[in-house]
Design a protein around this motif. Structure first.
Motif, short mmCIF file in Angstrom:
data_model
loop_
_atom_site.label_atom_id
_atom_site.label_comp_id
_atom_site.label_asym_id
_atom_site.label_seq_id
_atom_site.Cartn_x
_atom_site.Cartn_y
_atom_site.Cartn_z
N LEU A 110 3.61 -2.14 7.83
CA LEU A 110 3.55 -1.23 6.48
C LEU A 110 2.14 -0.70 6.38
CD1 LEU A 110 4.90 -0.73 3.90
CD2 LEU A 110 4.17 -2.96 2.92
N VAL A 111 1.25 -1.40 6.72
CA VAL A 111 -0.25 -0.83 6.60
C VAL A 111 -0.28 0.21 7.49
CG1 VAL A 111 -2.72 -1.52 7.16
CG2 VAL A 111 -1.24 -3.17 6.00
N ALA A 112 0.12 0.26 8.64
CA ALA A 112 0.08 1.66 9.48
C ALA A 112 0.62 2.61 8.87
CB ALA A 112 0.52 1.12 10.70
N GLU A 113 1.96 2.41 8.13
CA GLU A 113 2.68 3.68 7.65
C GLU A 113 2.11 4.10 6.31
OE1 GLU A 113 6.47 1.52 7.47
OE2 GLU A 113 6.65 1.46 9.48
N VAL A 114 1.45 3.26 5.28
CA VAL A 114 1.04 3.61 4.27
C VAL A 114 -0.06 4.69 4.05
CG1 VAL A 114 -0.64 2.10 3.78
CG2 VAL A 114 0.81 2.69 1.88
N GLY A 115 -0.65 5.04 5.39
CA GLY A 115 -1.52 6.14 5.25
C GLY A 115 -1.14 7.36 5.06
N ASP A 116 0.32 7.68 5.39
CA ASP A 116 1.11 9.02 4.78
C ASP A 116 1.30 9.08 3.30
OD1 ASP A 116 0.88 9.42 7.56
OD2 ASP A 116 2.83 8.86 7.85
N LEU A 117 1.21 8.21 2.63
CA LEU A 117 1.66 8.23 1.16
C LEU A 117 0.34 8.53 0.38
CD1 LEU A 117 3.38 4.78 0.75
CD2 LEU A 117 4.20 7.07 1.21
N GLN A 118 0.52 9.19 -0.72
CA GLN A 118 -0.46 9.57 -1.65
C GLN A 118 -1.45 8.47 -2.09
OE1 GLN A 118 0.62 11.92 -5.15
NE2 GLN A 118 -1.34 12.01 -6.00
N SER A 119 -0.74 7.32 -2.83
CA SER A 119 -1.46 6.21 -2.90
C SER A 119 -1.32 5.35 -1.78
CB SER A 119 -0.76 5.61 -4.19
OG SER A 119 -1.64 4.20 -4.43
N LYS A 120 -2.39 4.77 -1.30
CA LYS A 120 -2.41 3.97 0.06
C LYS A 120 -2.37 2.31 -0.72
CE LYS A 120 -4.23 7.91 2.12
NZ LYS A 120 -3.55 8.60 1.32
N LEU A 121 -2.02 1.92 -1.53
CA LEU A 121 -2.25 0.67 -2.07
C LEU A 121 -1.22 -0.34 -2.01
CD1 LEU A 121 -3.76 -1.63 -3.57
CD2 LEU A 121 -2.96 -0.45 -5.75
N ILE A 122 -1.15 -1.34 -1.11
CA ILE A 122 -0.10 -2.43 -1.01
C ILE A 122 -0.65 -3.55 -1.58
CG2 ILE A 122 0.81 -3.83 0.82
CD1 ILE A 122 0.25 -1.59 3.07
N LEU A 123 0.05 -4.20 -2.59
CA LEU A 123 -0.20 -5.42 -3.29
C LEU A 123 0.65 -6.52 -2.51
CD1 LEU A 123 -0.35 -4.29 -6.91
CD2 LEU A 123 -2.14 -4.47 -5.44
N LEU A 124 0.00 -7.50 -2.23
CA LEU A 124 0.80 -8.74 -2.00
C LEU A 124 0.97 -9.62 -2.92
CD1 LEU A 124 -1.66 -9.86 1.11
CD2 LEU A 124 0.51 -8.44 1.05
N VAL A 125 2.20 -9.77 -3.33
CA VAL A 125 2.76 -10.52 -4.37
C VAL A 125 3.83 -11.68 -3.95
CG1 VAL A 125 2.81 -8.54 -6.02
CG2 VAL A 125 4.75 -9.13 -4.78
N GLY A 126 4.01 -12.86 -4.77
CA GLY A 126 4.61 -13.76 -4.33
C GLY A 126 4.36 -15.13 -4.74
N ASN A 127 5.04 -15.98 -4.19
CA ASN A 127 4.32 -17.61 -4.62
C ASN A 127 3.96 -17.95 -3.20
OD1 ASN A 127 5.40 -17.32 -7.29
ND2 ASN A 127 7.32 -17.97 -6.62
N SER A 128 4.10 -17.56 -2.18
CA SER A 128 3.54 -18.14 -0.91
C SER A 128 2.02 -17.81 -0.77
CB SER A 128 4.28 -17.71 0.23
OG SER A 128 4.08 -16.37 0.50
#
Length: 163
Positions: A21-39
């Protein structure tokens, strides 16, 4: 029969998925990935950092220290600039990995923490540990009625559920 994993690269399907996902997100306008969850989101961020040979940024410790040296009346105005100073030292095209964002929710700063992180992600890939939770498809921090309570849509953010 044992299954051997190449040295230095453990088999972790969640980490593999995040790395793709980090490799693919570079093509998006917003390149922000938020890690969410309980783990253990911080552990996942550290594993990603190790795999990518990138140092994660502890925003709380670094920004908190710099804000403490800033006059109270100027902290809200200075936060964006201080955060940029902290993150500009990241190397080249490597993603920016952020943890311990809680300091950004301090009510006296009078800032929008999610917008601030989104702005960082316009020019580079950012993976950040969301200190709250995903509730009814919304990013929530703190409980309603708490001074730091925030509730955001997922617009402009890629949410990665660490399960």
């Amino acid at each position: 029969m044992s299954h051997r994993v190449p040295q230095g690269h453990s088999s972790n399907p969640v980490l593999d998925r995040l790395e793709r996902l980090v490799a693919e997100v570079g093509d998006l306008q917003s390149k922000l990935i938020l890690l969410v969850g309980n783990s253990s989101k911080t552990l996942l961020l550290r594993q990603l950092a190790q795999r990518l040979s990138v140092a994660p940024r502890n925003v709380g410790a670094t920004l908190g220290h710099r804000l403490a040296a800033t006059p109270v009346a100027e902290r809200g105005f200075s936060t964006n600039e201080l955060l940029r100073d902290i993150t500009d030292t990241a190397r080249g095209n490597a993603p920016l990995l952020l943890d311990n964002l809680e300091v950004l929710f301090e009510p006296s700063l009078k800032i929008n923490p999610l917008d601030m992180i989104k702005r960082l992600a316009h020019s580079r890939r950012v993976v950040a540990v969301w200190p709250g939770e995903l509730r009814d498809d919304r990013l929530v921090y703190a409980r309603m009625g708490h001074p730091e309570y925030r509730d955001y849509t997922r617009d402009g953010v890629v949410v990665f559920e660490a399960t």
